[in-house]
Enzyme design. Sequence first.
Site, PDB file in Angstrom:
ATOM      1  N   SER A 147       0.851  -1.206   0.000  1.00 25.99           N
ATOM      2  CA  SER A 147       0.000   0.000   0.000  1.00 25.99           C
ATOM      3  C   SER A 147       0.876   1.241   0.000  1.00 25.99           C
ATOM      4  O   SER A 147       1.984   1.229   0.548  1.00 25.99           O
ATOM      5  CB  SER A 147      -0.870   0.028   1.256  1.00 25.99           C
ATOM      6  N   TYR A 160      -1.668  -0.240  10.374  1.00 25.10           N
ATOM      7  CA  TYR A 160      -1.801  -0.664   8.971  1.00 25.10           C
ATOM      8  C   TYR A 160      -0.583  -0.204   8.150  1.00 25.10           C
ATOM      9  O   TYR A 160       0.036  -1.010   7.452  1.00 25.10           O
ATOM     10  CB  TYR A 160      -3.087  -0.066   8.387  1.00 25.10           C
TER      11      TYR A 160
HETATM   12  P1  NAP Z   1     -11.457  -6.134   1.355  1.00 28.04           P
HETATM   13  O1  NAP Z   1     -12.488  -5.847   0.340  1.00 28.04           O
HETATM   14  O2  NAP Z   1     -11.746  -5.872   2.786  1.00 28.04           O
HETATM   15  O3  NAP Z   1     -10.949  -7.635   1.158  1.00 28.04           O
HETATM   16  C1  NAP Z   1     -10.014  -8.199   2.031  1.00 28.04           C
HETATM   17  C2  NAP Z   1      -9.855  -9.666   1.690  1.00 28.04           C
HETATM   18  O4  NAP Z   1      -8.925 -10.242   2.608  1.00 28.04           O
HETATM   19  C3  NAP Z   1     -11.166 -10.410   1.822  1.00 28.04           C
HETATM   20  O5  NAP Z   1     -11.255 -11.363   0.805  1.00 28.04           O
HETATM   21  C4  NAP Z   1     -11.038 -11.084   3.182  1.00 28.04           C
HETATM   22  O6  NAP Z   1     -11.819 -12.264   3.163  1.00 28.04           O
HETATM   23  C5  NAP Z   1      -9.541 -11.375   3.195  1.00 28.04           C
HETATM   24  N1  NAP Z   1      -9.006 -11.575   4.529  1.00 28.04           N
HETATM   25  C6  NAP Z   1      -8.951 -10.708   5.569  1.00 28.04           C
HETATM   26  N2  NAP Z   1      -8.377 -11.285   6.624  1.00 28.04           N
HETATM   27  C7  NAP Z   1      -8.056 -12.546   6.262  1.00 28.04           C
HETATM   28  C8  NAP Z   1      -7.446 -13.634   6.910  1.00 28.04           C
HETATM   29  N3  NAP Z   1      -7.043 -13.580   8.201  1.00 28.04           N
HETATM   30  N4  NAP Z   1      -7.255 -14.784   6.232  1.00 28.04           N
HETATM   31  C9  NAP Z   1      -7.660 -14.890   4.941  1.00 28.04           C
HETATM   32  N5  NAP Z   1      -8.241 -13.899   4.265  1.00 28.04           N
HETATM   33  C10 NAP Z   1      -8.448 -12.738   4.916  1.00 28.04           C
HETATM   34  O7  NAP Z   1     -10.134  -5.292   1.065  1.00 28.04           O
HETATM   35  P2  NAP Z   1      -9.388  -4.909  -0.299  1.00 28.04           P
HETATM   36  O8  NAP Z   1      -9.476  -3.439  -0.413  1.00 28.04           O
HETATM   37  O9  NAP Z   1      -9.795  -5.766  -1.419  1.00 28.04           O
HETATM   38  O10 NAP Z   1      -7.897  -5.231   0.153  1.00 28.04           O
HETATM   39  C11 NAP Z   1      -7.103  -6.257  -0.425  1.00 28.04           C
HETATM   40  C12 NAP Z   1      -5.642  -5.928  -0.183  1.00 28.04           C
HETATM   41  O11 NAP Z   1      -5.331  -4.682  -0.811  1.00 28.04           O
HETATM   42  C13 NAP Z   1      -5.300  -5.746   1.301  1.00 28.04           C
HETATM   43  O12 NAP Z   1      -4.034  -6.298   1.559  1.00 28.04           O
HETATM   44  C14 NAP Z   1      -5.261  -4.240   1.462  1.00 28.04           C
HETATM   45  O13 NAP Z   1      -4.437  -3.841   2.521  1.00 28.04           O
HETATM   46  C15 NAP Z   1      -4.694  -3.834   0.115  1.00 28.04           C
HETATM   47  N6  NAP Z   1      -4.951  -2.430  -0.230  1.00 28.04           N
HETATM   48  C16 NAP Z   1      -6.236  -1.965  -0.360  1.00 28.04           C
HETATM   49  C17 NAP Z   1      -6.429  -0.627  -0.684  1.00 28.04           C
HETATM   50  C18 NAP Z   1      -7.810  -0.045  -0.831  1.00 28.04           C
HETATM   51  O14 NAP Z   1      -7.925   1.182  -0.944  1.00 28.04           O
HETATM   52  N7  NAP Z   1      -8.871  -0.824  -0.877  1.00 28.04           N
HETATM   53  C19 NAP Z   1      -5.330   0.222  -0.875  1.00 28.04           C
HETATM   54  C20 NAP Z   1      -4.059  -0.291  -0.732  1.00 28.04           C
HETATM   55  C21 NAP Z   1      -3.867  -1.617  -0.417  1.00 28.04           C
HETATM   56  P3  NAP Z   1     -12.578 -12.892   4.433  1.00 28.04           P
HETATM   57  O15 NAP Z   1     -13.157 -11.774   5.211  1.00 28.04           O
HETATM   58  O16 NAP Z   1     -13.579 -13.802   3.779  1.00 28.04           O
HETATM   59  O17 NAP Z   1     -11.538 -13.659   5.173  1.00 28.04           O
END
Ligand code: NAP
Length: 266
Positions: A147, A160
């Site tokens: 990120s 985070y």
């Molecule tokens: P999201 O919609 O909240 O999805 C998160 C995913 O991670 C879900 O599939 C969740 O599934 C899974 N997860 C969470 N804890 C877990 C665990 N202990 N074991 C296995 N799976 C787990 O978030 P997202 O925005 O798509 O984020 C995905 C990645 O991108 C993350 O690493 C986040 O930090 C990164 N990111 C996001 C953004 C943004 O703006 N959205 C920006 C920069 C980086 P379950 O709940 O079913 O386990």
Amino acid sequence: MKNMFDLSGQTALVTGGSRGIGRAISRMLAEAGADVCLVSRDIHACKDIAEEIAERTGRRVASFQCDVSIPQSIELAIQGTIEKFGKIDVLINNAGIIVPKPLDQLTLEDFQKVFQTNVFGAFLVARSVVAQDMKPRRAGKIINIGSIAADFPRAELGAYGSSKAALHTLTKAMAIEWAPHNITVNAIAPGPVKTDLNASIWQRPELFKSFVERVPMGRWSEPDEIGALAVYLASDAAKFMTGSIVKIDGGLTLSGNMKIDAGSTK
Ligand code: NAP
């Protein structure tokens, strides 16, 4: 001659594939020709997404329940993927969580929870996939989802941001140690992407407007745009690329205005 971006014959394991960025990456890897195994804590959501992707792309798509903060759960998911597909060519360490709190209210338990998923989970999955499959086959591509928060600290995102900084450094360490085994390791560092993770921002129009105004491209990213970069990094087109942290943020970190008031993410 095979298209450099063609992933047919490849197998990918995607953590956190049940929604958001992981779901988009899973679908786009399958569209590029890969067979995909997607995992998360919610097996029902994973199964539904796996079916949807298989139907849409005609690829083999599997799903397993996996909590990346639990080592035993990781091992079962990796064994399941190898039994099902025979190998793991591409690993996407995408599972991630956020615990938005001011540092003086952040408990050690909160901090540990964030690191357990975002850093230790990514480490344990990668270590096991490399030892069991990639190293013996002398082939593999690992993509960690970092990120821009790693380099641009924000109020309430101390745990985070530090977890993503650790993941970026871990990416470079993995790249150095595993390059001799023909395994590349890169990270994608997205800016804001519209997903459940930050719905508390984009579902509030006034607040969202103030966030979008800071992005030179004038919008947030869609999950597919992160998926497209993951396909590139997973492909032969990126075979000499390792140890890179690739930003994709619509120019946000160039704008010099990353400040967000404390309390605004709630
Ligand atoms: P999201 O919609 O909240 O999805 C998160 C995913 O991670 C879900 O599939 C969740 O599934 C899974 N997860 C969470 N804890 C877990 C665990 N202990 N074991 C296995 N799976 C787990 O978030 P997202 O925005 O798509 O984020 C995905 C990645 O991108 C993350 O690493 C986040 O930090 C990164 N990111 C996001 C953004 C943004 O703006 N959205 C920006 C920069 C980086 P379950 O709940 O079913 O386990």
